[in-house]
Write a protein that holds these residues in place. Structure first.
Motif, PDB file in Angstrom:
ATOM      1  N   VAL A   1     -33.469  82.465 -63.037  1.00  0.00           N
ATOM      2  CA  VAL A   1     -33.739  81.782 -61.766  1.00  0.00           C
ATOM      3  C   VAL A   1     -32.520  80.971 -61.329  1.00  0.00           C
ATOM      4  CG1 VAL A   1     -35.154  80.003 -60.667  1.00  0.00           C
ATOM      5  CG2 VAL A   1     -36.238  81.734 -62.091  1.00  0.00           C
ATOM      6  N   ALA A   2     -31.811  80.371 -62.298  1.00  0.00           N
ATOM      7  CA  ALA A   2     -30.606  79.600 -61.962  1.00  0.00           C
ATOM      8  C   ALA A   2     -29.541  80.497 -61.332  1.00  0.00           C
ATOM      9  CB  ALA A   2     -30.061  78.925 -63.212  1.00  0.00           C
ATOM     10  N   ILE A   3     -29.355  81.700 -61.882  1.00  0.00           N
ATOM     11  CA  ILE A   3     -28.385  82.646 -61.316  1.00  0.00           C
ATOM     12  C   ILE A   3     -28.808  83.057 -59.910  1.00  0.00           C
ATOM     13  CG2 ILE A   3     -27.402  84.957 -61.538  1.00  0.00           C
ATOM     14  CD1 ILE A   3     -27.557  84.630 -64.545  1.00  0.00           C
ATOM     15  N   ALA A   4     -30.089  83.379 -59.745  1.00  0.00           N
ATOM     16  CA  ALA A   4     -30.584  83.787 -58.431  1.00  0.00           C
ATOM     17  C   ALA A   4     -30.397  82.671 -57.409  1.00  0.00           C
ATOM     18  CB  ALA A   4     -32.057  84.183 -58.533  1.00  0.00           C
ATOM     19  N   MET A   5     -30.666  81.433 -57.813  1.00  0.00           N
ATOM     20  CA  MET A   5     -30.550  80.308 -56.894  1.00  0.00           C
ATOM     21  C   MET A   5     -29.101  80.135 -56.431  1.00  0.00           C
ATOM     22  SD  MET A   5     -31.672  76.333 -57.522  1.00  0.00           S
ATOM     23  CE  MET A   5     -30.550  76.149 -58.921  1.00  0.00           C
ATOM     24  N   GLN A   6     -28.151  80.175 -57.371  1.00  0.00           N
ATOM     25  CA  GLN A   6     -26.759  79.994 -56.992  1.00  0.00           C
ATOM     26  C   GLN A   6     -26.261  81.149 -56.132  1.00  0.00           C
ATOM     27  OE1 GLN A   6     -23.958  78.553 -59.859  1.00  0.00           O
ATOM     28  NE2 GLN A   6     -25.518  77.606 -61.123  1.00  0.00           N
ATOM     29  N   ALA A   7     -26.663  82.375 -56.475  1.00  0.00           N
ATOM     30  CA  ALA A   7     -26.217  83.538 -55.705  1.00  0.00           C
ATOM     31  C   ALA A   7     -26.726  83.473 -54.272  1.00  0.00           C
ATOM     32  CB  ALA A   7     -26.694  84.816 -56.387  1.00  0.00           C
ATOM     33  N   VAL A   8     -28.001  83.131 -54.100  1.00  0.00           N
ATOM     34  CA  VAL A   8     -28.582  83.074 -52.759  1.00  0.00           C
ATOM     35  C   VAL A   8     -27.969  81.943 -51.947  1.00  0.00           C
ATOM     36  CG1 VAL A   8     -30.716  82.584 -51.503  1.00  0.00           C
ATOM     37  CG2 VAL A   8     -30.755  84.170 -53.414  1.00  0.00           C
ATOM     38  N   MET A   9     -27.789  80.778 -52.569  1.00  0.00           N
ATOM     39  CA  MET A   9     -27.224  79.642 -51.853  1.00  0.00           C
ATOM     40  C   MET A   9     -25.774  79.905 -51.445  1.00  0.00           C
ATOM     41  SD  MET A   9     -29.339  77.231 -51.231  1.00  0.00           S
ATOM     42  CE  MET A   9     -30.676  76.167 -51.745  1.00  0.00           C
TER      43      MET A   9
END
Length: 316
Positions: free
Chosen positions: A221-229
């Motif tokens: 989830v941390a990777i997904a959050m940074q990628a999307v942001m």
């Protein structure tokens, strides 16, 4: 070389997705903190991120290196480690709305550090905005405003986390001139894992079979959050996206109420309103108009990182 005009509508869609993902991260951390310590959660997050990012980094020609920037990378890892540890502890001990509100004080601390360390010019409007924000912090802190006139010292954990992330932001600003986003994400995850490992083992709690999936999900989830942001900031203008970041307070408060039965008091809402108003005032630039962006303004990885609002990548 010209850069395409910003697409704020598409950027806002990515940003709102990032807000929802960050809310999911809050749920994961709050749920895990009922049974596990912050260092064990950080180890799971950092290890999963490092394992997932390693193949992507090694596949590139510019393999992440520490040559030339080891002190800054270590410093950033130590600051992010402190911010993560105190941030997770604050989320575990405080109502989510209160922890989220205090986390936005990071913007004021960045303001002070930018003036002191980077020698950036800070006008009187931003200093006045910082004073307004600190009044909001005092309202959240002051026992007389709280139910039962009690003071919760765990609030200092949220402020300590914001201070660490603010200092980390200053280091990142210098590192973006020497390393790309993947390098920073990969070595940040490695540093977090190395620092958390001995402390996690010392306070180790054997995970229940059903919790392994949640522990693994924290890193993904941390990777997904940074990628999307980062995609959102790359597509849109800072002035259009920055106000959307405060939706995290709304989604966090809703999550706390629905999932954990937390009911924020009026002091938290009043203090949060002042902190948000102060952040908006501090980031406001009169007369600024969005326009075409040149390649010379891009960091080494070609992404656009907002100069004033950095909560997107540096929070628990």
């Amino acid at each position: 070389m010209a850069v395409p005009l910003p697409d704020n509508r598409k950027a806002a869609g990515f940003f709102l997705a990032g807000v929802l993902i960050s809310t999911a991260m809050l749920w994961l951390i709050k749920t895990l903190s009922l049974d596990y310590g912050p260092f064990q959660i950080m180890l799971a997050r950092g290890a999963v991120m490092a394992l997932v990012l390693a193949p992507l980094a090694l596949r590139r020609r510019s393999v992440p290196r520490v040559s030339g920037t080891p002190i800054k990378l270590v410093g950033r890892s130590l600051l992010a480690f402190g911010g993560q540890a105190m941030g997770i502890a604050a989320i575990a001990a405080l109502p989510i709305a209160q922890a989220q509100s205090l986390s936005f004080t990071k913007g004021f601390i960045v303001l002070v550090l930018a003036a002191a360390v980077l020698r950036e010019r800070v006008g009187w409007r931003r200093w006045a905005a910082m004073l307004l924000g600190m009044i909001g912090v005092l309202i959240i802190f002051w026992p007389g405003f709280q139910a039962g006139n009690t003071f919760d010292p765990n609030s200092f954990l949220a402020l300590g986390s914001a201070a660490c992330f603010a200092a980390s932001t200053i280091v990142i600003k210098k590192l973006t001139r020497e390393a790309d986003t993947l390098t920073l994400m990969f070595w940040g995850a490695v540093g977090q894992s190395v620092l958390a490992l001995p402390l996690a083992l010392w306070w180790w709690t054997a995970p229940q079979p059903g919790d392994w999936l949640i522990l693994l999900s924290v890193g993904l989830v941390a990777i997904a959050m940074q990628a999307v942001m980062l995609t959102a900031w790359r597509l849109g203008d800072v002035s259009a996206l920055a106000p959307l970041d405060y939706l995290r307070l709304v989604t966090g408060a809703v999550l706390g109420f629905v999932a954990f039965g937390e009911v924020p008091g009026p002091a938290i809402f009043a203090g949060a309103a002042l902190i948000i108003a102060a952040n908006i005032a501090a980031s406001w630039r009169p007369g600024w108009q969005p326009g075409p962006r040149s390649a010379a303004a891009l960091p080494p990885d070609g992404s656009l990182v907002p100069p004033r609002n950095n909560n997107i990548t540096e929070h628990p």
